[in-house]
Design a protein around this motif. Structure first.
Motif, PDB file in Angstrom:
ATOM      1  N   LEU A 275     -12.087 -49.315  56.044  1.00 14.13           N
ATOM      2  CA  LEU A 275     -13.370 -49.363  55.365  1.00 14.13           C
ATOM      3  C   LEU A 275     -14.011 -50.729  55.624  1.00 14.13           C
ATOM      4  O   LEU A 275     -13.334 -51.749  55.519  1.00 14.13           O
ATOM      5  CB  LEU A 275     -13.147 -49.144  53.870  1.00 14.13           C
ATOM      6  CG  LEU A 275     -14.358 -48.948  52.961  1.00 14.13           C
ATOM      7  CD1 LEU A 275     -15.177 -47.744  53.402  1.00 14.13           C
ATOM      8  CD2 LEU A 275     -13.885 -48.771  51.523  1.00 14.13           C
ATOM      9  N   PRO A 276     -15.283 -50.778  56.003  1.00 13.27           N
ATOM     10  CA  PRO A 276     -15.924 -52.077  56.244  1.00 13.27           C
ATOM     11  C   PRO A 276     -15.780 -53.014  55.052  1.00 13.27           C
ATOM     12  O   PRO A 276     -16.037 -52.633  53.908  1.00 13.27           O
ATOM     13  CB  PRO A 276     -17.394 -51.690  56.466  1.00 13.27           C
ATOM     14  CG  PRO A 276     -17.335 -50.299  57.015  1.00 13.27           C
ATOM     15  CD  PRO A 276     -16.188 -49.648  56.283  1.00 13.27           C
ATOM     16  N   GLY A 277     -15.332 -54.215  55.335  1.00 15.80           N
ATOM     17  CA  GLY A 277     -15.088 -55.194  54.284  1.00 15.80           C
ATOM     18  C   GLY A 277     -13.670 -55.172  53.773  1.00 15.80           C
ATOM     19  O   GLY A 277     -13.271 -56.035  52.996  1.00 15.80           O
ATOM     20  N   ALA A 278     -12.895 -54.171  54.213  1.00 17.98           N
ATOM     21  CA  ALA A 278     -11.507 -54.035  53.758  1.00 17.98           C
ATOM     22  C   ALA A 278     -10.560 -54.000  54.955  1.00 17.98           C
ATOM     23  O   ALA A 278      -9.566 -53.295  54.950  1.00 17.98           O
ATOM     24  CB  ALA A 278     -11.357 -52.769  52.922  1.00 17.98           C
ATOM     25  N   GLU A 279     -10.881 -54.787  55.957  1.00 17.96           N
ATOM     26  CA  GLU A 279     -10.079 -54.786  57.182  1.00 17.96           C
ATOM     27  C   GLU A 279      -8.827 -55.651  57.092  1.00 17.96           C
ATOM     28  O   GLU A 279      -7.934 -55.550  57.929  1.00 17.96           O
ATOM     29  CB  GLU A 279     -10.925 -55.275  58.371  1.00 17.96           C
ATOM     30  CG  GLU A 279     -12.136 -54.434  58.670  1.00 17.96           C
ATOM     31  CD  GLU A 279     -13.394 -54.908  57.934  1.00 17.96           C
ATOM     32  OE1 GLU A 279     -14.484 -54.439  58.271  1.00 17.96           O
ATOM     33  OE2 GLU A 279     -13.246 -55.754  57.010  1.00 17.96           O
TER      34      GLU A 279
ATOM     35  N   MET B 110     -13.446 -43.292  50.822  1.00 18.85           N
ATOM     36  CA  MET B 110     -14.312 -43.071  51.975  1.00 18.85           C
ATOM     37  C   MET B 110     -13.586 -42.390  53.131  1.00 18.85           C
ATOM     38  O   MET B 110     -14.222 -41.839  54.024  1.00 18.85           O
ATOM     39  CB  MET B 110     -14.921 -44.396  52.442  1.00 18.85           C
ATOM     40  CG  MET B 110     -15.812 -45.029  51.403  1.00 18.85           C
ATOM     41  SD  MET B 110     -17.097 -43.881  50.818  1.00 18.85           S
ATOM     42  CE  MET B 110     -17.280 -44.439  49.139  1.00 18.85           C
ATOM     43  N   ALA B 111     -12.262 -42.416  53.107  1.00 16.26           N
ATOM     44  CA  ALA B 111     -11.526 -41.660  54.127  1.00 16.26           C
ATOM     45  C   ALA B 111     -11.791 -40.173  53.969  1.00 16.26           C
ATOM     46  O   ALA B 111     -11.733 -39.410  54.931  1.00 16.26           O
ATOM     47  CB  ALA B 111     -10.028 -41.958  54.019  1.00 16.26           C
TER      48      ALA B 111
ATOM     49  N   GLU C 171     -14.938 -36.917  65.751  1.00 13.23           N
ATOM     50  CA  GLU C 171     -13.658 -36.718  66.440  1.00 13.23           C
ATOM     51  C   GLU C 171     -12.479 -36.966  65.502  1.00 13.23           C
ATOM     52  O   GLU C 171     -11.559 -37.723  65.817  1.00 13.23           O
ATOM     53  CB  GLU C 171     -13.569 -37.603  67.686  1.00 13.23           C
ATOM     54  CG  GLU C 171     -14.620 -37.278  68.737  1.00 13.23           C
ATOM     55  CD  GLU C 171     -14.501 -38.141  69.985  1.00 13.23           C
ATOM     56  OE1 GLU C 171     -13.678 -39.101  69.965  1.00 13.23           O
ATOM     57  OE2 GLU C 171     -15.212 -37.871  70.951  1.00 13.23           O
ATOM     58  N   ASP C 172     -12.517 -36.335  64.341  1.00 14.58           N
ATOM     59  CA  ASP C 172     -11.433 -36.372  63.360  1.00 14.58           C
ATOM     60  C   ASP C 172     -11.197 -37.740  62.744  1.00 14.58           C
ATOM     61  O   ASP C 172     -10.159 -37.964  62.115  1.00 14.58           O
ATOM     62  CB  ASP C 172     -10.110 -35.878  63.978  1.00 14.58           C
ATOM     63  CG  ASP C 172     -10.153 -34.408  64.342  1.00 14.58           C
ATOM     64  OD1 ASP C 172     -10.869 -33.653  63.648  1.00 14.58           O
ATOM     65  OD2 ASP C 172      -9.484 -34.013  65.314  1.00 14.58           O
ATOM     66  N   ALA C 173     -12.128 -38.658  62.884  1.00 12.78           N
ATOM     67  CA  ALA C 173     -11.988 -39.986  62.277  1.00 12.78           C
ATOM     68  C   ALA C 173     -13.232 -40.304  61.464  1.00 12.78           C
ATOM     69  O   ALA C 173     -14.349 -39.940  61.844  1.00 12.78           O
ATOM     70  CB  ALA C 173     -11.790 -41.047  63.355  1.00 12.78           C
ATOM     71  N   PRO C 174     -13.071 -40.961  60.312  1.00 12.96           N
ATOM     72  CA  PRO C 174     -14.239 -41.283  59.488  1.00 12.96           C
ATOM     73  C   PRO C 174     -15.182 -42.238  60.193  1.00 12.96           C
ATOM     74  O   PRO C 174     -14.753 -43.213  60.809  1.00 12.96           O
ATOM     75  CB  PRO C 174     -13.620 -41.918  58.239  1.00 12.96           C
ATOM     76  CG  PRO C 174     -12.286 -42.420  58.678  1.00 12.96           C
ATOM     77  CD  PRO C 174     -11.810 -41.463  59.721  1.00 12.96           C
ATOM     78  N   ASP C 175     -16.475 -41.950  60.117  1.00 17.70           N
ATOM     79  CA  ASP C 175     -17.508 -42.825  60.666  1.00 17.70           C
ATOM     80  C   ASP C 175     -18.080 -43.643  59.514  1.00 17.70           C
ATOM     81  O   ASP C 175     -18.997 -43.204  58.808  1.00 17.70           O
ATOM     82  CB  ASP C 175     -18.601 -41.983  61.330  1.00 17.70           C
ATOM     83  CG  ASP C 175     -19.690 -42.839  61.972  1.00 17.70           C
ATOM     84  OD1 ASP C 175     -19.670 -44.071  61.775  1.00 17.70           O
ATOM     85  OD2 ASP C 175     -20.568 -42.271  62.648  1.00 17.70           O
ATOM     86  N   HIS C 176     -17.518 -44.835  59.316  1.00 13.07           N
ATOM     87  CA  HIS C 176     -17.937 -45.680  58.204  1.00 13.07           C
ATOM     88  C   HIS C 176     -19.207 -46.465  58.509  1.00 13.07           C
ATOM     89  O   HIS C 176     -19.708 -47.184  57.638  1.00 13.07           O
ATOM     90  CB  HIS C 176     -16.826 -46.669  57.840  1.00 13.07           C
ATOM     91  CG  HIS C 176     -15.590 -46.027  57.292  1.00 13.07           C
ATOM     92  ND1 HIS C 176     -15.625 -45.031  56.355  1.00 13.07           N
ATOM     93  CD2 HIS C 176     -14.273 -46.258  57.545  1.00 13.07           C
ATOM     94  CE1 HIS C 176     -14.396 -44.663  56.045  1.00 13.07           C
ATOM     95  NE2 HIS C 176     -13.564 -45.394  56.753  1.00 13.07           N
TER      96      HIS C 176
END
Length: 276
Positions: A146-150, A175-176, A183-188
């Motif tokens: 999640l952006p900001g939670a890297e 947000m996940a 492509e099966d991955a969250p677009d944050h």
């Protein structure tokens, strides 16, 4: 400070256990993937011995593994560094874990919180139960935090309400589930909070809701109490019950969220720009 002895034989502080229990049960919802279910819900007599649900994707098939303190079939024989790598980096002792293990969401954990989770797992009863499905992923792997939670937070960051909400949203994997996917991955980036992820459960098919600030399609027009009820009771604004997995997570886990954490989470959700 009270001290107890964990399953691995090391001294564990009682407050570490308490914090770890809160994180495991109220936010991370580890039982959801790692504890078998029966007709009445989780079977805590074999807690953490492996989940009932099989997860699959284009390049993996996995079931929640045994994370009890059993030395042979669980994680009792794992060192703390190995457990940390599994939880926050998705690295198992035999390879990269399948993406069903949400390490991207857990990399934000503070050092103390991560240690608390490990302490609580160490204190759990050992259950001998070999894993029922392979857990390694094949092919390329790319993280989607999640952006900001890297990276791990520190306590000063969590002192800021909206950042604390971001921390909770990451650990609880909000947000996940509720970001649109590519492509099966969250677009944050383009679809943060826009919803659309499809879940197929024994109760039927459910689509993750839009929880952005959009007033018609999201929760922008919802009151704080509306949002709290959805999170902790699994009930929509109009009084209709939400579908699994949200209803299950709400009642079994998020209902245990502290009032301060719940308020911080809502503050963060309010900051998500409106998405169609």
């Amino acid at each position: 400070m009270a001290i107890c002895i964990g399953a691995a034989g090391s001294a564990i502080a009682a407050d570490d256990l308490s914090r770890g229990q809160y994180l495991v049960e109220a936010l991370a919802a580890c039982d959801n993937c790692h504890t078998p279910r029966g007709p009445g819900g989780y079977d805590f007599s074999v807690r953490f011995s492996g989940g009932s649900q099989t997860f699959s994707g284009a390049d993996y098939v996995a079931r929640g593994s045994n994370i009890s303190s059993d030395n042979e079939t669980g994680v009792g024989g794992w060192g703390d560094d190995a457990l940390r790598a599994a939880i926050i980096a998705g690295k198992g002792r035999d390879g990269t874990l399948a993406p069903a293990m949400p390490s991207d969401s857990y990399r934000v954990l503070t050092k103390d919180d991560l240690d608390g989770v490990i302490a609580f797992l160490r204190a759990a009863a050992p259950v001998r139960a070999p894993s029922a499905a392979p857990s390694q992923r094949h092919g390329a792997w790319a993280p989607h935090p999640l952006p900001g939670a890297e990276a791990p937070f520190d306590e000063s960051a969590r002192a800021v309400k909206i950042k604390r909400g971001l921390y909770i949203a990451s650990v609880a994997r909000c947000m996940a589930c509720h970001s649109g996917e590519v492509e099966d991955a969250p677009d944050h980036v383009k679809k943060l909070g826009a919803g659309g992820k499809i879940f197929r459960t024994p109760a039927g098919v459910a689509v993750a809701s839009n929880i952005s600030a959009h007033r018609e399609k999201g929760v922008g027009a919802w009151s704080d109490e509306d949002i709290k009820r959805a999170i902790t009771q699994g009930v929509s604004r109009n009084g209709d019950p939400l579908k699994p997995p949200m209803s299950t997570l709400a009642k079994a886990h998020f209902a245990k969220m502290s009032p301060d954490d719940l308020d911080a989470l809502i503050a963060y959700l309010r900051s998500i720009p409106a998405k169609e």
